[in-house]
Structures are given as structure tokens and as C-alpha cells.
Design a protein around this motif. Structure first.
Motif, short mmCIF file in Angstrom:
data_model
loop_
_atom_site.label_atom_id
_atom_site.label_comp_id
_atom_site.label_asym_id
_atom_site.label_seq_id
_atom_site.Cartn_x
_atom_site.Cartn_y
_atom_site.Cartn_z
N THR B 11 0.92 -1.39 0.34
CA THR B 11 0.62 -0.18 0.00
C THR B 11 0.93 0.92 0.35
O THR B 11 0.81 2.39 -0.75
CB THR B 11 -1.08 -0.10 1.20
OG1 THR B 11 -1.22 -1.33 1.34
CG2 THR B 11 -2.16 0.92 1.43
N ALA B 12 1.87 1.16 0.62
CA ALA B 12 2.45 2.37 1.02
C ALA B 12 3.09 3.06 0.13
O ALA B 12 3.94 3.91 -0.96
CB ALA B 12 3.30 2.92 2.02
N PHE B 13 3.91 1.44 -0.74
CA PHE B 13 4.65 1.47 -1.95
C PHE B 13 4.06 2.34 -2.94
O PHE B 13 4.96 2.15 -4.12
CB PHE B 13 5.89 0.65 -2.08
CG PHE B 13 7.11 1.53 -1.41
CD1 PHE B 13 7.92 1.83 -1.56
CD2 PHE B 13 7.28 0.62 -0.40
CE1 PHE B 13 9.18 2.01 -0.81
CE2 PHE B 13 8.57 0.28 0.54
CZ PHE B 13 8.96 1.58 0.46
N SER B 14 2.73 2.28 -3.32
CA SER B 14 1.92 2.83 -4.31
C SER B 14 2.46 4.21 -5.13
O SER B 14 3.23 4.99 -4.18
CB SER B 14 1.02 2.92 -4.29
OG SER B 14 0.17 3.29 -3.10
N LEU B 15 2.54 4.52 -5.47
CA LEU B 15 2.88 5.62 -6.46
C LEU B 15 2.45 6.64 -5.73
O LEU B 15 3.00 8.25 -5.58
CB LEU B 15 2.86 5.66 -8.23
CG LEU B 15 3.08 6.49 -8.79
CD1 LEU B 15 4.30 7.16 -8.98
CD2 LEU B 15 2.75 6.82 -9.78
N PRO B 56 -8.26 6.41 3.45
CA PRO B 56 -7.46 7.27 4.96
C PRO B 56 -6.02 6.91 5.00
O PRO B 56 -5.67 7.25 5.66
CB PRO B 56 -8.64 5.88 5.40
CG PRO B 56 -9.61 5.68 5.40
CD PRO B 56 -9.94 5.74 3.19
N SER B 57 -6.30 5.75 4.28
CA SER B 57 -4.54 5.37 4.37
C SER B 57 -2.96 6.76 3.52
O SER B 57 -2.56 7.02 4.35
CB SER B 57 -4.13 4.62 3.27
OG SER B 57 -4.38 2.81 3.59
N ALA B 58 -3.62 7.56 2.48
CA ALA B 58 -3.57 8.47 1.49
C ALA B 58 -3.18 8.89 2.83
O ALA B 58 -2.07 10.05 2.84
CB ALA B 58 -3.90 8.75 0.10
N LEU B 354 -7.14 -5.42 12.29
CA LEU B 354 -8.34 -6.26 11.85
C LEU B 354 -9.37 -5.68 10.68
O LEU B 354 -9.37 -6.70 9.52
CB LEU B 354 -8.83 -7.24 12.84
CG LEU B 354 -8.59 -7.32 14.22
CD1 LEU B 354 -9.93 -8.35 14.87
CD2 LEU B 354 -7.19 -8.86 13.27
N ASP B 355 -9.70 -5.16 10.97
CA ASP B 355 -10.79 -4.58 9.84
C ASP B 355 -9.96 -3.91 9.14
O ASP B 355 -10.78 -3.90 7.22
CB ASP B 355 -11.85 -3.73 10.66
CG ASP B 355 -12.71 -4.24 11.36
OD1 ASP B 355 -12.32 -5.82 11.70
OD2 ASP B 355 -13.39 -3.65 12.70
N ARG B 356 -9.05 -2.72 9.16
CA ARG B 356 -8.43 -1.92 7.73
C ARG B 356 -6.80 -1.70 7.81
O ARG B 356 -6.40 -1.36 8.98
CB ARG B 356 -9.25 -0.10 8.12
CG ARG B 356 -10.66 0.00 8.63
CD ARG B 356 -11.13 -0.45 6.82
NE ARG B 356 -9.93 0.05 5.86
CZ ARG B 356 -11.37 1.30 5.72
NH1 ARG B 356 -12.03 2.13 6.23
NH2 ARG B 356 -10.53 2.21 4.92
N PRO B 357 -6.50 -3.47 7.79
CA PRO B 357 -5.25 -3.33 7.75
C PRO B 357 -4.88 -2.77 7.10
O PRO B 357 -3.12 -2.43 6.89
CB PRO B 357 -4.87 -4.82 7.54
CG PRO B 357 -5.97 -5.46 7.19
CD PRO B 357 -7.44 -5.21 7.82
N GLU B 358 -4.46 -2.66 6.16
CA GLU B 358 -3.76 -1.33 4.81
C GLU B 358 -4.06 -0.32 5.50
O GLU B 358 -2.64 0.70 5.63
CB GLU B 358 -4.90 -1.47 3.42
CG GLU B 358 -5.72 -0.30 3.36
CD GLU B 358 -6.80 -1.43 4.04
OE1 GLU B 358 -6.92 -1.62 4.63
OE2 GLU B 358 -7.95 -0.25 3.75
N VAL B 359 -4.48 0.50 6.55
CA VAL B 359 -4.83 1.47 7.54
C VAL B 359 -3.39 1.04 8.10
O VAL B 359 -2.37 2.46 8.26
CB VAL B 359 -5.36 2.57 7.72
CG1 VAL B 359 -5.52 3.20 8.66
CG2 VAL B 359 -6.47 2.22 6.73
N PHE B 360 -3.73 0.36 8.76
CA PHE B 360 -2.69 0.66 10.32
C PHE B 360 -1.24 0.29 9.16
O PHE B 360 -0.19 0.50 10.08
CB PHE B 360 -3.48 -0.79 10.64
CG PHE B 360 -2.34 -1.00 11.56
CD1 PHE B 360 -2.62 -0.61 13.72
CD2 PHE B 360 -1.53 -1.83 11.76
CE1 PHE B 360 -2.04 -0.74 13.70
CE2 PHE B 360 -0.42 -2.12 12.88
CZ PHE B 360 -0.88 -1.54 14.04
#
Lengths: 164, 503
Positions: B11-15, B56-58, B354-360
Motif C-alpha cells: 500500500t505504502a509503495f503505491s505511486l 484513509p491510508s493516503a 483487523l478491519d482495516r489492516p491496510e491503513v494500520f
């Protein structure tokens, strides 16, 4: 002389009393009357704590020696010494300008109101190089409008209301 | 955990997210360098942009980047012109500024950057181990425990933020909780305390409050007190020779190692944060340094600069632990981040992993990336970014006020919001003059809704207040909360008594 922190404590005491009155007089719906936790349960509790705390700050002696520092206040001791030299007029004018800006956004449109705010607040602060100031204000207003509306997609009417 | 790390990496290494972290760090450094503007103000200004991103991640990656950048920017102005923008970088100026005056500004900045990088990176490694463990424990929590935990957090924050003014800090917390009850609540749909104002129906908008409490007083203070913005004549702004020698690196390495861990642990505690970590780190290193190094402290010691820089960055990372795992912010800045997350429909807490592992996980990974960007991109650019220090006050203040106003306006699109913000700004400025701490107010406001929600559920479940003493974990947390309050209150009372009656 009454210190500013006591005046604030008094104001917060008044606020807590008003809040308490509003919380007690909150009209509950018939089915809410028997709930163990009502919409005004926490507000009533908060108002009691608020009254006790503001009263305590008001009457108890306060520490004045403390290095009162939090993330938002740095070197307050030095500031205290300089308090006598504080400039009060300009901040007041800036506050008035902010209120005027809030009221003029709709009738004058974003660009005119913003450029006006930037120009006048700079003048209040002592800027006199108009040949530099006016282009900076116009560019700033236009570029922020462009970023917000065109890139972020949030609509803001750029022109005065009379132009639709 | 490895799965999570892999997810975070992808996720973090997406452009898109890489651009976010770089932009965040650069913007943070730029604005953080301006005297008087701290991370809270900068994050507040960036929040409407982050919310608008929608992802939310971005958004969190952008804001975390801004946070790091702002801390580093603050250190730069501490070192170059002795004007720390925030309390967290005050300790950096003790030795950083003397170094700059000796013509070693470049060296000082490099030490600061390396120390920040190591502190942040080691902190992020510790975070990877700490956060999931704490999140697992927190899964056992139910409403009563959450309520007790929030009370614990609020009292700890008031106790730490008060520093001799605990009662005032507590009062501010309660005031924040009261403001949070305006409008509809989660458990009840009817609006409360709106006084008939339609715009208050959905409560006070969080960005309006943050801007009013931090950005406006900050800008007005620059006008009230011209000395705050005045630049020192000593630094001529030219930065040469960014290199440090191998011997110097060896000299500061143990300091960086120690302070990374100490800073992180302090950051994990609610309310302590970067300021305490940096001062404590400085004092600790000064005390344990050998005599010949100790006399250098305050006169341009590299150790004296490395200690607070490492500790404050490690603490910044540490403060993400309670935010990500318990949903309890450890400082004013993380409270603002929490508000942004809630606005993006993400509920930080044990279920986040657990619910939003990509954010965490992407936030944790982006911390590494942020630190690398700081070191690789920012450091070589510093001589150019430092030119920004020359922006005259006549332009700086109107633009800061304008950003605050626009931030509140684009969120709600109505002028009433702006008037509320100006009112809050005036109030906050007066509060600051009387030394009423503002971070407890914002934390109270942000936790208010959740506190009421959990208290309501706990009371309904046990049909009364029995849960306070029937559940051992709840009771122990509340006892800790009472202790958090009692100790500083007792100290305050003792000092005041001694002052009032010297005999």
C-alpha cells in the motif's frame, strides 16, 4: 488587580451554570424518561464537574512560578516581560477583517473577497509596496481557488453574486 | 505480522502514496520552519485536503509525513535562528544554535537530520512490535473498559499538559467535553445545546475548532508580540559543509541508541509527548556524560543536539501506539489526526488492525519512508528551503489566517462556520494569555463523543453505575486515573502553600 486567569475562570463558571441550566431543562421524550442513560445524563455530570473546577480555579491560589509550557506556548516567562510592549491595535483590526471576510465571501465571491482580505491585512501590518502586494494577493487568491475547486473538486463561487 | 508488513509495503509503495509522503514531508518542513507555526497548526491546515483525498491510508500517510516534516522544520529554525516554532524543539536550540553561531550550521543540521532519522526509524521498529501486542490486549476491552481508559487518558493528558496548572488543564478538558455535546450524539438523534442555530445541528465542526484554537492564536501572537517573529542577526543564513566526521558519528551513536528507546517509551504514555521526551533526553544525556563532554553542553555539544532530536522523533512515533491501538490520542497533534480519521469513517482502536489492516500497516511503513525522505531529500535541500525564513511577517500572517479561514470554509461552505472560528480564535488567544493549556480542550472535544457513547452503553448494559466497581479492569483503570490526578494536584497544592506562606 484581578488577574486574567480569574476572569476566565469566572466566565467558565458562568458558562458551566448556563450549560447546567440547559442540561436540566432539556425536554426528554416520553420513552427517554425511564432510560438509565438519558440524553442529558452526561451533560448534567459535566456541568457539575465544570462548576466545581471553575470555582476551584477562581478561589484557590494559583501557582505563578511554574514553567507553564505546553505545545502551543513557548517561553512564556520572557513573553510576560514583553507583555507591556504588546501591540493590541493590529490584532484587533485583523479580527475585524476576518469577520468582514466571512461576511463578504458570498456577496463578493471568493477571489475578490480573498484578495481584499490579503491586501487589507497586509496593509494593517504595515506593508506599503502595493506594486508587489496586489499581484501577490491576486495570485494567491486565484491559485488557492484553482487548487480547491479544480483539483480538489470543492465548489466555491469565484465571482460576485451579481454575476451569478 | 509478516502478512501485515507485506500489505503495508504494497500500500505504502503505491505511486500515489509515495507522492503523498514526499509531499507531506516537504510541506511540513517548509511550513514547520516558519517561526511560530507548530505541527498542530500545519496539520490543521492540511486536514481539509486530507479529508478530501477520501482514502484513509493516503490521508494518514500525508498527515504523518507533514507531522515529521514539521518537527524537522521546527528544529531547523531552532538551529539557524534560535526561534523554535514549538516546545518540542526548544531543547534542540540549546546546542544547535551555538553550533550555528560557530559557523557549523551545516554540521548541526546533519546531526539533527541523522538523529531524527534514527529516532524515527528505531521508533517505527518498536511500533511494529508494540502496537499489535497492545491491540490484541485491547480486544478484551468492552464499553466499560473503554470508558475507563478514556477517563484515564484524559486525566493523564490534563496532568501532564498542566505543569503546575492541573486544575486549569482539567477545566479545559471538561470544557472540551461540553463543546463535544453540542449537536446530535451517537446514542440520541435529537440535537442538544444548539440554541436554535441550525448550523450547530450536527455539532461544532472539528476543523473549525482546531483552526480556531491553534492557527488563529498562533498568527495573532506573531502580531501581538513582534519579538516572536523577529529574526536573529547572528545567523547569516548561509549553510556550508553538511558533512560530519566518522569520529563525530561514533561520539553521538550511543546517545542516539539510548534516546530512541527512551523517547519512544515516553511518547507511548498519553500526554507526555515530544516536549517532555526532548527535555528529558537532553537532561539525561547531560547527567550521564563524562565531565569533559558535560561542560560542552549548552555551548555547542553534538551530543546535546543529538539527544533531544532523537528523543522527540522517537516520541512522535511512540505517540502513534495509543492512537492506532486504543484510539486514544497521546498528544494534541495525534488528537487532530484522530479527528481526521473519524471524519474519514475510520475508527482507530484495536479493531483497526483487523478491519482495516491496510491503513494500520501502511501508516507504519510510511513512517520509514517519511524518515528516509527526510534524510535523503530534505537535508540536501535545506540550504534552499532555509531561504523561506526570510518571508516577511506582513505576508506570512495574512496567509496563515487565510489558510485557516479557507480550511473551515471548504469543509462546510457556510459563513457562520467562519464566524464561529473567529470567535473560538479570539477565545483561544485570551486563554493562552492566561496560560490555560489548549491541547486538553481539543482532546476532550475529540474524545467527548466516544466517551459518552461508551458510558451510555456501559450504563444501559449494567442498568446503572455498578460496572464501575464490578469489573476489575475498569476499576483498576479508574484507580490509575485518580492517581494521575492526585499526585500532581498534591504537588501543586504543596508548592502553592509554600509560596503563599513562606514560614
Amino acid at each position: 488587580m484581578i488577574k486574567l486567569d480569574r476572569i476566565i475562570a469566572l466566565a467558565l463558571l458562568a458558562f458551566s451554570l448556563a450549560y447546567a441550566w440547559l442540561a436540566y431543562s432539556y425536554e426528554l421524550l416520553p420513552f427517554e424518561l425511564n432510560l438509565p442513560f438519558k440524553p442529558n445524563t452526561m451533560p448534567i455530570g459535566l456541568s457539575v464537574i465544570g462548576i466545581v473546577l471553575s470555582f476551584a480555579v477562581l478561589v484557590l491560589p494559583q501557582r505563578t512560578d511554574a514553567a507553564v509550557m505546553d505545545e502551543s506556548t513557548v517561553d512564556t516567562q520572557e513573553q510576560k516581560a514583553e507583555q507591556a510592549q504588546y501591540d493590541w491595535i493590529r490584532p484587533l483590526l485583523l479580527i475585524i477583517l476576518m469577520i468582514v471576510y466571512a461576511l463578504s465571501l458570498r456577496p463578493f465571491g471568493f477571489i475578490a473577497a480573498t484578495a481584499g482580505f490579503l491586501v487589507f491585512s497586509s496593509i494593517v501590518l504595515g506593508e506599503r509596496k502595493f506594486h508587489f502586494l496586489i499581484p501577490v494577493a491576486l495570485t494567491g487568491a486565484f491559485s488557492i481557488w484553482y487548487v480547491v475547486q479544480e483539483l480538489l473538486g470543492i465548489y466555491m463561487n469565484p465571482w460576485p453574486l451579481v454575476f451569478g | 505480522m509478516l502478512e501485515g508488513l507485506a500489505l503495508g509495503l504494497s500500500t505504502a509503495f503505491s505511486l500515489n502514496n509515495l507522492v503523498m509522503v514526499m509531499a507531506g514531508v516537504l510541506i511540513g518542513t517548509f511550513i514547520g520552519m516558519l517561526p511560530g507555526l507548530g505541527p498542530m497548526t500545519i496539520i490543521a491546515i492540511m486536514i481539509p485536503v486530507a479529508i478530501k483525498l477520501g482514502d484513509p491510508s493516503a490521508a494518514l500517510i500525508l498527515l504523518a509525513g507533514v507531522y515529521y516534516g514539521a518537527i524537522f522544520g521546527g528544529s531547523t529554525s531552532s538551529i539557524l535562528i534560535n526561534a523554535p516554532g514549538v516546545a518540542g524543539t526548544v531543547a534542540s536550540s540549546f546546542d544547535g544554535y551555538p553550533l550555528a553561531r560557530q559557523g557549523k550550521a551545516g554540521k548541526a543540521l546533519t546531526v539533527a537530520a541523522i538523529a531524527s532519522f534514527c529516532g524515527g526509524t528505531i521508533g517505527a521498529v518498536l511500533l511494529i512490535f508494540f502496537a499489535p501486542a497492545l491491540a490484541k490486549l485491547a480486544l478484551l476491552f468492552q464499553s466499560p473498559e473503554y470508558f475507563a481508559l478514556m477517563v484515564c487518558g484524559l486525566t493523564a493528558i490534563a496532568a501532564f499538559a498542566g505543569k503546575g496548572q492541573v486544575l486549569k488543564a482539567l477545566l479545559m478538558t471538561v470544557f472540551g467535553l461540553m463543546l463535544a455535546t453540542v449537536g446530535e450524539s451517537a446514542l440520541h438523534n435529537a440535537p442538544r445545546f444548539t440554541l436554535g442555530v441550525m448550523d450547530l445541528q450536527s455539532g461544532i465542526y472539528f476543523v473549525t475548532l482546531v483552526m480556531g484554537l491553534f492557527a488563529i492564536p498562533e498568527a495573532l501572537y506573531l502580531v501581538f508580540d513582534p519579538a516572536r517573529a523577529r529574526q536573529s542577526k547572528d545567523g547569516d543564513g548561509t549553510i556550508k559543509n553538511l558533512r560530519i566526521t566518522k569520529k563525530e558519528a561514533k561520539h553521538i551513536a550511543p546517545v542516539i541508541g539510548r534516546q530512541s528507546i527512551v523517547g519512544f517509551l515516553i511518547g507511548v504514555m498519553p500526554g507526555a509527548g515530544a516536549t517532555i521526551a526532548s527535555f528529558l533526553g537532553y537532561a539525561m544525556e547531560r547527567n550521564i556524560a563524562p565531565q569533559k563532554d558535560r561542560v560542552e553542553f549548552g555551548k555547542g555539544s553534538l551530543k546535546g543536539l543529538a539527544a533531544p532530536e532523537t528523543a522527540n522523533n522517537a516520541a512522535c512515533t511512540g505517540s502513534f501506539v495509543p492512537l492506532l491501538t486504543l484510539g486514544i490520542p497521546g498528544s494534541g497533534t495525534t488528537a487532530i489526526l484522530l479527528g481526521a480519521l473519524i471524519a474519514l469513517n475510520v475508527n482507530p482502536g484495536p479493531r483497526l488492525m483487523l478491519d482495516r489492516p491496510e491503513v494500520f500497516w501502511s501508516v507504519i511503513i510510511s513512517m520509514y519512508i517519511g524518515n528516509i525522505v527526510l534524510l535523503v531529500l530534505n537535508l540536501p535541500l535545506i540550504p534552499y528551503i532555509a531561504k523561506l525564513l526570510a518571508v516577511p511577517r506582513n505576508y506570512l500572517v495574512p496567509f496563515v489566517l487565510f489558510f485557516a479561514l479557507v480550511g473551515a470554509y471548504i469543509g462546510q461552505n457556510n459563513s457562520t462556520e467562519l464566524l464561529i472560528m473567529v470567535g473560538l480564535g479570539v477565545m483561544a488567544t485570551i486563554f493562552r494569555f492566561a496560560h490555560y493549556p489548549l491541547p486538553p480542550l481539543i482532546i476532550g472535544f475529540i474524545l467527548g463523543g466516544m466517551l459518552e457513547d461508551n458510558l451510555g452503553r456501559a450504563i444501559r448494559k449494567s442498568n446503572g453505575f455498578d460496572f464501575l466497581w464490578e469489573r476489575p479492569l475498569t476499576l483498576s483503570l479508574l484507580v490509575v486515573a485518580v492517581l494521575f490526578l492526585a499526585v500532581p494536584l498534591y504537588n501543586d497544592w504543596r508548592v502553592t502553600k509554600r509560596k503563599v506562606s513562606p514560614n
